[in-house]
Motif scaffolding. Structure first.
Motif, PDB file in Angstrom:
ATOM      1  N   PHE A   5      34.308  32.753  31.477  1.00  0.00           N
ATOM      2  CA  PHE A   5      33.304  33.782  31.745  1.00  0.00           C
ATOM      3  C   PHE A   5      33.543  34.368  33.125  1.00  0.00           C
ATOM      4  CE2 PHE A   5      31.272  30.886  28.794  1.00  0.00           C
ATOM      5  CZ  PHE A   5      30.638  31.745  27.898  1.00  0.00           C
ATOM      6  N   ILE A   6      33.194  35.628  33.295  1.00  0.00           N
ATOM      7  CA  ILE A   6      33.126  36.191  34.641  1.00  0.00           C
ATOM      8  C   ILE A   6      31.793  35.704  35.205  1.00  0.00           C
ATOM      9  CG2 ILE A   6      32.948  38.293  36.015  1.00  0.00           C
ATOM     10  CD1 ILE A   6      35.766  37.746  34.885  1.00  0.00           C
ATOM     11  N   SER A   7      31.859  34.964  36.297  1.00  0.00           N
ATOM     12  CA  SER A   7      30.655  34.331  36.848  1.00  0.00           C
ATOM     13  C   SER A   7      30.118  35.043  38.084  1.00  0.00           C
ATOM     14  CB  SER A   7      30.925  32.865  37.175  1.00  0.00           C
ATOM     15  OG  SER A   7      32.007  32.743  38.074  1.00  0.00           O
ATOM     16  N   SER A   8      30.953  35.849  38.733  1.00  0.00           N
ATOM     17  CA  SER A   8      30.444  36.627  39.864  1.00  0.00           C
ATOM     18  C   SER A   8      31.354  37.817  40.124  1.00  0.00           C
ATOM     19  CB  SER A   8      30.308  35.775  41.128  1.00  0.00           C
ATOM     20  OG  SER A   8      31.574  35.453  41.652  1.00  0.00           O
ATOM     21  N   ILE A   9      30.697  38.890  40.522  1.00  0.00           N
ATOM     22  CA  ILE A   9      31.380  40.084  41.025  1.00  0.00           C
ATOM     23  C   ILE A   9      30.550  40.533  42.209  1.00  0.00           C
ATOM     24  CG2 ILE A   9      32.132  42.443  40.568  1.00  0.00           C
ATOM     25  CD1 ILE A   9      32.164  41.750  37.571  1.00  0.00           C
ATOM     26  N   SER A  10      31.175  40.590  43.364  1.00  0.00           N
ATOM     27  CA  SER A  10      30.429  40.993  44.552  1.00  0.00           C
ATOM     28  C   SER A  10      31.247  41.970  45.371  1.00  0.00           C
ATOM     29  CB  SER A  10      30.050  39.766  45.391  1.00  0.00           C
ATOM     30  OG  SER A  10      31.211  39.045  45.756  1.00  0.00           O
ATOM     31  N   ALA A  11      30.545  42.772  46.144  1.00  0.00           N
ATOM     32  CA  ALA A  11      31.181  43.733  47.043  1.00  0.00           C
ATOM     33  C   ALA A  11      31.253  43.109  48.427  1.00  0.00           C
ATOM     34  CB  ALA A  11      30.370  45.019  47.088  1.00  0.00           C
ATOM     35  N   LEU A  12      32.416  43.189  49.020  1.00  0.00           N
ATOM     36  CA  LEU A  12      32.606  42.640  50.357  1.00  0.00           C
ATOM     37  C   LEU A  12      32.470  43.741  51.393  1.00  0.00           C
ATOM     38  CD1 LEU A  12      35.749  40.395  49.732  1.00  0.00           C
ATOM     39  CD2 LEU A  12      33.323  39.776  49.529  1.00  0.00           C
ATOM     40  N   ASP A  13      31.842  43.417  52.510  1.00  0.00           N
ATOM     41  CA  ASP A  13      31.732  44.372  53.605  1.00  0.00           C
ATOM     42  C   ASP A  13      32.973  44.356  54.483  1.00  0.00           C
ATOM     43  OD1 ASP A  13      29.240  45.497  52.992  1.00  0.00           O
ATOM     44  OD2 ASP A  13      28.201  43.811  53.909  1.00  0.00           O
ATOM     45  N   GLU A  14      33.687  43.254  54.478  1.00  0.00           N
ATOM     46  CA  GLU A  14      34.889  43.156  55.290  1.00  0.00           C
ATOM     47  C   GLU A  14      36.115  43.419  54.412  1.00  0.00           C
ATOM     48  OE1 GLU A  14      34.027  39.256  53.429  1.00  0.00           O
ATOM     49  OE2 GLU A  14      32.798  40.519  54.702  1.00  0.00           O
ATOM     50  N   GLU A  15      37.184  43.796  55.069  1.00  0.00           N
ATOM     51  CA  GLU A  15      38.436  44.012  54.353  1.00  0.00           C
ATOM     52  C   GLU A  15      38.989  42.666  53.883  1.00  0.00           C
ATOM     53  OE1 GLU A  15      40.500  46.579  53.228  1.00  0.00           O
ATOM     54  OE2 GLU A  15      38.648  47.677  53.559  1.00  0.00           O
ATOM     55  N   HIS A  16      39.676  42.691  52.781  1.00  0.00           N
ATOM     56  CA  HIS A  16      40.331  41.502  52.256  1.00  0.00           C
ATOM     57  C   HIS A  16      41.587  41.961  51.548  1.00  0.00           C
ATOM     58  CE1 HIS A  16      41.107  37.818  50.020  1.00  0.00           C
ATOM     59  NE2 HIS A  16      40.239  37.222  50.799  1.00  0.00           N
ATOM     60  N   GLU A  17      42.605  41.136  51.605  1.00  0.00           N
ATOM     61  CA  GLU A  17      43.841  41.467  50.911  1.00  0.00           C
ATOM     62  C   GLU A  17      43.583  41.548  49.407  1.00  0.00           C
ATOM     63  OE1 GLU A  17      48.227  39.513  50.097  1.00  0.00           O
ATOM     64  OE2 GLU A  17      47.068  38.839  51.829  1.00  0.00           O
ATOM     65  N   VAL A  18      44.044  42.632  48.794  1.00  0.00           N
ATOM     66  CA  VAL A  18      43.929  42.796  47.351  1.00  0.00           C
ATOM     67  C   VAL A  18      44.910  41.833  46.694  1.00  0.00           C
ATOM     68  CG1 VAL A  18      44.293  44.438  45.459  1.00  0.00           C
ATOM     69  CG2 VAL A  18      43.191  45.189  47.575  1.00  0.00           C
ATOM     70  N   THR A  19      44.464  41.178  45.615  1.00  0.00           N
ATOM     71  CA  THR A  19      45.313  40.221  44.915  1.00  0.00           C
ATOM     72  C   THR A  19      45.463  40.644  43.453  1.00  0.00           C
ATOM     73  OG1 THR A  19      43.406  38.810  44.414  1.00  0.00           O
ATOM     74  CG2 THR A  19      44.643  38.309  46.431  1.00  0.00           C
ATOM     75  N   SER A  20      46.451  40.078  42.812  1.00  0.00           N
ATOM     76  CA  SER A  20      46.675  40.350  41.389  1.00  0.00           C
ATOM     77  C   SER A  20      45.892  39.350  40.558  1.00  0.00           C
ATOM     78  CB  SER A  20      48.161  40.219  41.052  1.00  0.00           C
ATOM     79  OG  SER A  20      48.898  41.187  41.748  1.00  0.00           O
ATOM     80  N   PRO A  21      45.370  39.798  39.413  1.00  0.00           N
ATOM     81  CA  PRO A  21      44.620  38.873  38.559  1.00  0.00           C
ATOM     82  C   PRO A  21      45.539  37.814  37.967  1.00  0.00           C
ATOM     83  CG  PRO A  21      44.922  40.979  37.464  1.00  0.00           C
ATOM     84  CD  PRO A  21      45.437  41.143  38.859  1.00  0.00           C
ATOM     85  N   SER A  22      45.037  36.586  37.929  1.00  0.00           N
ATOM     86  CA  SER A  22      45.853  35.475  37.431  1.00  0.00           C
ATOM     87  C   SER A  22      45.523  35.113  35.981  1.00  0.00           C
ATOM     88  CB  SER A  22      45.672  34.256  38.336  1.00  0.00           C
ATOM     89  OG  SER A  22      44.295  33.886  38.373  1.00  0.00           O
ATOM     90  N   THR A  23      44.530  35.773  35.392  1.00  0.00           N
ATOM     91  CA  THR A  23      44.170  35.481  33.999  1.00  0.00           C
ATOM     92  C   THR A  23      43.885  36.793  33.263  1.00  0.00           C
ATOM     93  OG1 THR A  23      41.767  35.375  34.309  1.00  0.00           O
ATOM     94  CG2 THR A  23      43.019  33.340  34.764  1.00  0.00           C
ATOM     95  N   PRO A  24      44.000  36.776  31.933  1.00  0.00           N
ATOM     96  CA  PRO A  24      43.668  37.986  31.161  1.00  0.00           C
ATOM     97  C   PRO A  24      42.211  38.422  31.351  1.00  0.00           C
ATOM     98  CG  PRO A  24      44.926  36.453  29.801  1.00  0.00           C
ATOM     99  CD  PRO A  24      44.589  35.729  31.087  1.00  0.00           C
ATOM    100  N   LEU A  25      41.292  37.485  31.518  1.00  0.00           N
ATOM    101  CA  LEU A  25      39.893  37.847  31.693  1.00  0.00           C
ATOM    102  C   LEU A  25      39.667  38.557  33.029  1.00  0.00           C
ATOM    103  CD1 LEU A  25      37.007  37.946  30.733  1.00  0.00           C
ATOM    104  CD2 LEU A  25      36.716  35.577  31.506  1.00  0.00           C
ATOM    105  N   LEU A  26      40.288  38.086  34.091  1.00  0.00           N
ATOM    106  CA  LEU A  26      40.174  38.775  35.374  1.00  0.00           C
ATOM    107  C   LEU A  26      40.777  40.178  35.272  1.00  0.00           C
ATOM    108  CD1 LEU A  26      40.920  35.947  37.968  1.00  0.00           C
ATOM    109  CD2 LEU A  26      38.721  37.062  37.526  1.00  0.00           C
ATOM    110  N   GLN A  27      41.893  40.315  34.542  1.00  0.00           N
ATOM    111  CA  GLN A  27      42.478  41.642  34.345  1.00  0.00           C
ATOM    112  C   GLN A  27      41.524  42.538  33.566  1.00  0.00           C
ATOM    113  OE1 GLN A  27      45.417  43.203  35.559  1.00  0.00           O
ATOM    114  NE2 GLN A  27      44.103  44.862  34.812  1.00  0.00           N
TER     115      GLN A  27
END
Length: 161
Positions: free
Chosen positions: A21-43
């Motif tokens: 399940f997707i358990s959280s989606i949040s917006a960050l106020d600080e910059e963070h390195e963008v990463t690639s999804p490691s699972t089909p669900l994250l994609q």
């Protein structure tokens, strides 16, 4: 617990998957390195968020589950009933839940929603039309409401009173 960081028009989104399940989606106020999804669900979550921001997705259909009390779960379930591009007041939300005296508790549960945009607490506003209480920041709440209104071609978000 797989996590991905994805750039959106309103900042970096942090998306967490937990047990299918997707358990959280949040917006960050600080910059963070963008990463690639490691699972089909994250994609899939990234794809659906990108479609939302492109204006082509109005309903999310990814599997979601967030931790919360039974009352919080009821509040979040009710949020899912608010139509894209529409808003309701906290008072209206409490009336719809048959809990007219629980406005503060309902507002607090909205604030604990950990599924940004997908469970659309940004569509709940003050009775006077003011943008109140949004964990992602009021500027994001305004941006999301204006985005939905533009996508529907209504110019401004309407209150459903």
């Amino acid at each position: 617990m797989p996590i991905v960081y994805h750039r959106t028009p309103v900042g970096i989104a942090r998306i967490t998957e937990d047990e299918g399940f997707i358990s959280s989606i949040s917006a960050l106020d600080e910059e963070h390195e963008v990463t690639s999804p490691s699972t089909p669900l994250l994609q899939a979550a990234i794809t659906q968020l990108d479609e939302y921001f492109a204006g082509s997705r109005k309903i999310f259909d990814m599997p979601i589950k967030q931790q919360g009390t039974p009352f919080q779960q009821q509040v979040w379930e009710q949020l899912l009933q608010i139509k894209y591009g529409s808003t309701i007041s906290y008072a209206q939300q409490s009336n719809q839940m048959n809990s007219p005296l629980a406005i503060r508790a309902i507002a607090a549960a909205n604030g604990k929603n950990s599924l940004w945009i997908v469970v659309p607490c940004h569509r709940v506003i003050g009775s006077d039309g003011s943008l109140t209480g949004y964990a992602g920041g009021l500027w994001r709440k305004q941006w999301l409401l204006e985005h939905e209104a533009r996508t529907l071609g209504i110019g401004q978000t309407k209150l459903d009173f």
